[in-house]
Structure formats: structure tokens, C-alpha cells
Design an enzyme around this catalytic site. Structure first.
Site, mmCIF file in Angstrom:
data_model
loop_
_atom_site.group_PDB
_atom_site.id
_atom_site.type_symbol
_atom_site.label_atom_id
_atom_site.label_comp_id
_atom_site.label_asym_id
_atom_site.label_seq_id
_atom_site.Cartn_x
_atom_site.Cartn_y
_atom_site.Cartn_z
ATOM 1 N N ARG A 35 40.926 22.393 4.555
ATOM 2 C CA ARG A 35 40.227 22.532 5.836
ATOM 3 C C ARG A 35 39.346 21.333 6.126
ATOM 4 O O ARG A 35 39.089 21.015 7.282
ATOM 5 C CB ARG A 35 39.382 23.811 5.835
ATOM 6 C CG ARG A 35 40.201 25.091 5.844
ATOM 7 C CD ARG A 35 39.354 26.282 6.199
ATOM 8 N NE ARG A 35 38.220 26.462 5.298
ATOM 9 C CZ ARG A 35 37.312 27.426 5.425
ATOM 10 N NH1 ARG A 35 37.421 28.298 6.413
ATOM 11 N NH2 ARG A 35 36.325 27.532 4.569
ATOM 12 N N TYR A 61 32.795 38.681 -3.666
ATOM 13 C CA TYR A 61 33.628 37.698 -4.359
ATOM 14 C C TYR A 61 34.400 38.330 -5.515
ATOM 15 O O TYR A 61 35.611 38.140 -5.644
ATOM 16 C CB TYR A 61 32.749 36.557 -4.863
ATOM 17 C CG TYR A 61 33.501 35.424 -5.507
ATOM 18 C CD1 TYR A 61 34.175 34.495 -4.732
ATOM 19 C CD2 TYR A 61 33.532 35.274 -6.898
ATOM 20 C CE1 TYR A 61 34.874 33.442 -5.317
ATOM 21 C CE2 TYR A 61 34.214 34.229 -7.485
ATOM 22 C CZ TYR A 61 34.882 33.315 -6.696
ATOM 23 O OH TYR A 61 35.569 32.279 -7.281
#
Length: 217
Positions: free
Chosen positions: A17, A123
Site C-alpha cells: 500500500r 489482533y
């Protein structure tokens, strides 16, 4: 990991990204939370390098905070990238692998997937789910010579961990039986092993690369 595969003679593409990729690696921008970008990335890679035979799903984000402070956005952002994004990438890679009757899928999880970690419920949940994903993939795709395994790194020296305080790093070092933090090469070598012909009969496995931190979990 891209460098390790490149140096081993593979034709390598890496999505990102921001930032870039190593020399000799095809870089393709892609946000895996967007199915359209995932499809476009695969089309570009297939056109330039041919079918994807080895998939390493390594994208991940964190939004760490304690449960009572964790917002819906903190939860969803991590799940969308670490779990749903991985699902999108695996789904796109799996069909050509099945047709070719060959494929290697390696999902990058974490020691906290099974060990747990305060402040990382989002997470650790996303990374634990990858174990179920890999084992279900193994049962679905095993007869097509497609393997799916999980690498679970421990505390690895990366840009992400470099922002932690010295006290936190020292505490982790005390807890690691090996007495040191891991390197990116430790992880890359494990992933490379699961991708090559030596590991063709290994599937649905979780390979810890954590210096013993997560033993028994």
C-alpha cells in the site's frame, strides 16, 4: 521474504500500500480490503509472471488497546485486513492452484494467536482465525496437491516493533527462551521451507518462529 524467494530463483511479486519492493521483485499496489484491487493485482501478476503457485499472505495491521477502550472501528479495521483481506487473497489464488493441481499457501499469523496478549484482542483473534482457515483449506484442497500452512512469528525485529520502548523490548527478551529477538531472516527461511518441494506432505501445520516464547500453546 520477497528477497529470500527472489534469491532462491523464484519469480516474485509483492503487493504493497505504501513504500516499495526489493530490486528484482514485481511491485503491485493493492489494498486487500478491496476485492477489486485484489482481482486487479492478480491479473497484473498473472500477465507479467504467470500463474501464482505460491501465496504468502502477510498483510497485517494493529490497533492495540484494552478491551474496555476498544472501539468498533479498532476491531473492524484489524479484522478487515488481517482476516477478511487474507480470505479474499486466498480465495482468488485457490482456483488456479486447483486447476494446476499444485499450490503452496502460507499464512502469516503470530505467537499471540494462541498465547494471547493484553491489549490485542482484535489482533490475536484475527491471527488465531488463520489457523482454522489453513486447516479448512487443507481439508478442501489437499487432494489437489495444494498445501496450506501457518507461520507464527514471535517478537521479530521490524519497523513495527522498533517503536516500542526499551523496557517493553527487554521484558520480551527475558520471556524468550532463546534469549534474543527474532530476525526477518528467521521468518523468511521458515516460509521458504513451506513453499518448496521438501514440505509437500506438510499441510494444516502451525510453524512457530518465536524462540520458544509460545511453547505449549
Amino acid at each position: 521474504m520477497a528477497e529470500a524467494f527472489r534469491d532462491a530463483g523464484y519469480r516474485v511479486a509483492a503487493t504493497y500500500r505504501s513504500g516499495g519492493v526489493p530490486d528484482g521483485v514485481l511491485g503491485v499496489t493493492c489494498d486487500i480490503t478491496d476485492q477489486g484491487q485484489v482481482d486487479q493485482a492478480f491479473e497484473t501478476i498473472e500477465k507479467e509472471l504467470g500463474p501464482v503457485e505460491v501465496l504468502v499472505a502477510n498483510a497485517g495491521v494493529t490497533r492495540d488497546t484494552l478491551l474496555m477502550r476498544m472501539s468498533d472501528d479498532d476491531w473492524q479495521t484489524v479484522i478487515d485486513t488481517n482476516l477478511t483481506g487474507t480470505f479474499r487473497v486466498v480465495r482468488r489464488a485457490a482456483r488456479p492452484m486447483m486447476r494446476a493441481r499444485f499450490g503452496r499457501i502460507v499464512l502469516i499469523s503470530s505467537v499471540v494467536a494462541l498465547l494471547g496478549s493484553p491489549g490485542q484482542i482484535n489482533y490475536s483473534s484475527s491471527k488465531a482465525a488463520l489457523v482454522g482457515m489453513a486447516r479448512s483449506l487443507t481439508r478442501e484442497l489437499g487432494t489437489r496437491n495444494v498445501t496450506a500452512n501457518v507461520v507464527a512469528p514471535g517478537f521479530i525485529e521490524t519497523d513495527m516493533t522498533s517503536v516500542l520502548g526499551e523496557d517493553t523490548i527487554a521484558d520480551y527478551r527475558k520471556r524468550i527462551p532463546a534469549g534474543r529477538l527474532g530476525s526477518v531472516d528467521d521468518v523468511a527461511r521458515a516460509v521458504l521451507f513451506l513453499a518448496n518441494d521438501s514440505s509437500g506432505y506438510i499441510s494444516g501445520a502451525v510453524l512457530p518462529v518465536d524462540g520458544g516464547l509460545g511453547m505449549g500453546h
